[in-house]
Design a protein around this motif. Structure first.
Motif, PDB file in Angstrom:
ATOM      1  N   MET A  53       0.827  -1.208   0.000  1.00 22.94           N
ATOM      2  CA  MET A  53       0.000   0.000   0.000  1.00 22.94           C
ATOM      3  C   MET A  53       0.866   1.265   0.000  1.00 22.94           C
ATOM      4  O   MET A  53       0.545   2.235  -0.678  1.00 22.94           O
ATOM      5  CB  MET A  53      -0.946   0.003   1.207  1.00 22.94           C
ATOM      6  N   LYS A  54       1.977   1.247   0.746  1.00 28.08           N
ATOM      7  CA  LYS A  54       2.878   2.408   0.732  1.00 28.08           C
ATOM      8  C   LYS A  54       3.474   2.605  -0.652  1.00 28.08           C
ATOM      9  O   LYS A  54       3.576   3.745  -1.137  1.00 28.08           O
ATOM     10  CB  LYS A  54       3.990   2.221   1.763  1.00 28.08           C
ATOM     11  N   ASN A  55       3.880   1.513  -1.294  1.00 31.44           N
ATOM     12  CA  ASN A  55       4.445   1.615  -2.640  1.00 31.44           C
ATOM     13  C   ASN A  55       3.414   2.146  -3.632  1.00 31.44           C
ATOM     14  O   ASN A  55       3.736   2.961  -4.501  1.00 31.44           O
ATOM     15  CB  ASN A  55       4.960   0.257  -3.096  1.00 31.44           C
ATOM     16  N   VAL A  56       2.182   1.703  -3.500  1.00 31.82           N
ATOM     17  CA  VAL A  56       1.137   2.173  -4.397  1.00 31.82           C
ATOM     18  C   VAL A  56       0.898   3.665  -4.199  1.00 31.82           C
ATOM     19  O   VAL A  56       0.733   4.419  -5.171  1.00 31.82           O
ATOM     20  CB  VAL A  56      -0.166   1.362  -4.160  1.00 31.82           C
ATOM     21  N   MET A  57       0.893   4.113  -2.963  1.00 24.98           N
ATOM     22  CA  MET A  57       0.695   5.536  -2.694  1.00 24.98           C
ATOM     23  C   MET A  57       1.845   6.369  -3.252  1.00 24.98           C
ATOM     24  O   MET A  57       1.622   7.456  -3.811  1.00 24.98           O
ATOM     25  CB  MET A  57       0.541   5.788  -1.187  1.00 24.98           C
ATOM     26  N   LEU A  58       3.087   5.870  -3.142  1.00 25.18           N
ATOM     27  CA  LEU A  58       4.220   6.591  -3.703  1.00 25.18           C
ATOM     28  C   LEU A  58       4.125   6.683  -5.219  1.00 25.18           C
ATOM     29  O   LEU A  58       4.382   7.738  -5.815  1.00 25.18           O
ATOM     30  CB  LEU A  58       5.527   5.910  -3.295  1.00 25.18           C
ATOM     31  N   ILE A  59       3.753   5.588  -5.857  1.00 27.46           N
ATOM     32  CA  ILE A  59       3.614   5.581  -7.311  1.00 27.46           C
ATOM     33  C   ILE A  59       2.513   6.554  -7.738  1.00 27.46           C
ATOM     34  O   ILE A  59       2.665   7.297  -8.708  1.00 27.46           O
ATOM     35  CB  ILE A  59       3.332   4.155  -7.816  1.00 27.46           C
ATOM     36  N   LYS A  60       1.411   6.564  -6.999  1.00 27.26           N
ATOM     37  CA  LYS A  60       0.320   7.488  -7.317  1.00 27.26           C
ATOM     38  C   LYS A  60       0.784   8.934  -7.194  1.00 27.26           C
ATOM     39  O   LYS A  60       0.463   9.778  -8.040  1.00 27.26           O
ATOM     40  CB  LYS A  60      -0.871   7.237  -6.402  1.00 27.26           C
ATOM     41  N   GLN A  61       1.545   9.249  -6.146  1.00 26.84           N
ATOM     42  CA  GLN A  61       2.047  10.606  -5.982  1.00 26.84           C
ATOM     43  C   GLN A  61       2.982  10.987  -7.121  1.00 26.84           C
ATOM     44  O   GLN A  61       2.933  12.114  -7.630  1.00 26.84           O
ATOM     45  CB  GLN A  61       2.756  10.740  -4.637  1.00 26.84           C
ATOM     46  N   LEU A  62       3.842  10.052  -7.541  1.00 24.64           N
ATOM     47  CA  LEU A  62       4.749  10.335  -8.655  1.00 24.64           C
ATOM     48  C   LEU A  62       3.981  10.584  -9.949  1.00 24.64           C
ATOM     49  O   LEU A  62       4.310  11.507 -10.715  1.00 24.64           O
ATOM     50  CB  LEU A  62       5.733   9.181  -8.833  1.00 24.64           C
ATOM     51  N   ILE A  63       2.971   9.784 -10.194  1.00 23.62           N
ATOM     52  CA  ILE A  63       2.181   9.957 -11.411  1.00 23.62           C
ATOM     53  C   ILE A  63       1.443  11.294 -11.379  1.00 23.62           C
ATOM     54  O   ILE A  63       1.404  12.021 -12.379  1.00 23.62           O
ATOM     55  CB  ILE A  63       1.200   8.779 -11.587  1.00 23.62           C
ATOM     56  N   ASP A  64       0.856  11.635 -10.239  1.00 21.66           N
ATOM     57  CA  ASP A  64       0.155  12.914 -10.125  1.00 21.66           C
ATOM     58  C   ASP A  64       1.114  14.079 -10.315  1.00 21.66           C
ATOM     59  O   ASP A  64       0.777  15.073 -10.951  1.00 21.66           O
ATOM     60  CB  ASP A  64      -0.545  13.027  -8.767  1.00 21.66           C
ATOM     61  N   HIS A  65       2.320  13.960  -9.781  1.00 21.79           N
ATOM     62  CA  HIS A  65       3.309  15.032  -9.907  1.00 21.79           C
ATOM     63  C   HIS A  65       3.734  15.213 -11.360  1.00 21.79           C
ATOM     64  O   HIS A  65       3.885  16.335 -11.840  1.00 21.79           O
ATOM     65  CB  HIS A  65       4.515  14.734  -9.020  1.00 21.79           C
ATOM     66  N   THR A  66       3.946  14.130 -12.087  1.00 20.05           N
ATOM     67  CA  THR A  66       4.359  14.245 -13.485  1.00 20.05           C
ATOM     68  C   THR A  66       3.241  14.809 -14.343  1.00 20.05           C
ATOM     69  O   THR A  66       3.500  15.510 -15.307  1.00 20.05           O
ATOM     70  CB  THR A  66       4.818  12.887 -14.049  1.00 20.05           C
ATOM     71  N   LYS A  67       1.996  14.512 -14.015  1.00 18.70           N
ATOM     72  CA  LYS A  67       0.883  15.065 -14.791  1.00 18.70           C
ATOM     73  C   LYS A  67       0.835  16.577 -14.652  1.00 18.70           C
ATOM     74  O   LYS A  67       0.577  17.277 -15.606  1.00 18.70           O
ATOM     75  CB  LYS A  67      -0.442  14.464 -14.325  1.00 18.70           C
ATOM     76  N   LYS A  68       1.124  17.097 -13.473  1.00 17.62           N
ATOM     77  CA  LYS A  68       1.106  18.543 -13.264  1.00 17.62           C
ATOM     78  C   LYS A  68       2.221  19.213 -14.047  1.00 17.62           C
ATOM     79  O   LYS A  68       2.041  20.266 -14.632  1.00 17.62           O
ATOM     80  CB  LYS A  68       1.234  18.865 -11.776  1.00 17.62           C
ATOM     81  N   GLU A  69       3.390  18.590 -14.091  1.00 14.40           N
ATOM     82  CA  GLU A  69       4.507  19.172 -14.838  1.00 14.40           C
ATOM     83  C   GLU A  69       4.228  19.181 -16.328  1.00 14.40           C
ATOM     84  O   GLU A  69       4.584  20.114 -17.021  1.00 14.40           O
ATOM     85  CB  GLU A  69       5.792  18.393 -14.554  1.00 14.40           C
ATOM     86  N   GLU A  70       3.577  18.148 -16.845  1.00 14.34           N
ATOM     87  CA  GLU A  70       3.272  18.102 -18.264  1.00 14.34           C
ATOM     88  C   GLU A  70       2.321  19.215 -18.645  1.00 14.34           C
ATOM     89  O   GLU A  70       2.453  19.810 -19.700  1.00 14.34           O
ATOM     90  CB  GLU A  70       2.662  16.744 -18.629  1.00 14.34           C
ATOM     91  N   SER A  71       1.362  19.508 -17.812  1.00 18.06           N
ATOM     92  CA  SER A  71       0.410  20.553 -18.157  1.00 18.06           C
ATOM     93  C   SER A  71       1.093  21.920 -18.208  1.00 18.06           C
ATOM     94  O   SER A  71       0.747  22.757 -19.017  1.00 18.06           O
ATOM     95  CB  SER A  71      -0.757  20.569 -17.166  1.00 18.06           C
ATOM     96  N   VAL A  72       2.081  22.152 -17.358  1.00 16.45           N
ATOM     97  CA  VAL A  72       2.817  23.414 -17.374  1.00 16.45           C
ATOM     98  C   VAL A  72       3.737  23.455 -18.585  1.00 16.45           C
ATOM     99  O   VAL A  72       3.896  24.487 -19.224  1.00 16.45           O
ATOM    100  CB  VAL A  72       3.620  23.578 -16.058  1.00 16.45           C
TER     101      VAL A  72
END
Length: 87
Positions: A53-72
């Motif tokens: 569950m911790k690994n899944v949460m970290l992966i989700k945070q990384l994916i969310d972070h990269t999506k924000k950078e792509e939009s900028v």
């Protein structure tokens, strides 16, 4: 036509009678036996599940972070080539 109608009527009556014979009565929900809904989990199984569950949460945070950078990064700077309001 009358023979076909009679034949269909006999088939429907037969199906109806066999359905009444094979009917399973459904009781009210109040009388349903209560089952234990908790799963039997060994303490040794909880630790790997927590790690997953911790690994899944970290992966989700990384994916969310990269999506924000792509939009900028996709924002374009627009320049006016022909200014029609010039006098």
């Amino acid at each position: 036509m009358k023979i076909t109608a009679l034949f269909l009527y006999l088939i429907f009556i037969t199906i109806n009678l066999s359905a009444d014979k094979n009917w399973i009565p459904i009781g009210p929900a109040d009388k349903a036996p209560q089952k234990n809904t908790q799963l039997e989990v060994n303490p040794s199984q909880i630790e790997p599940i927590n790690k997953i569950m911790k690994n899944v949460m970290l992966i989700k945070q990384l994916i969310d972070h990269t999506k924000k950078e792509e939009s900028v990064a996709n924002e374009k700077d627009w320049f006016v080539l022909n200014d029609e309001n010039k006098e």
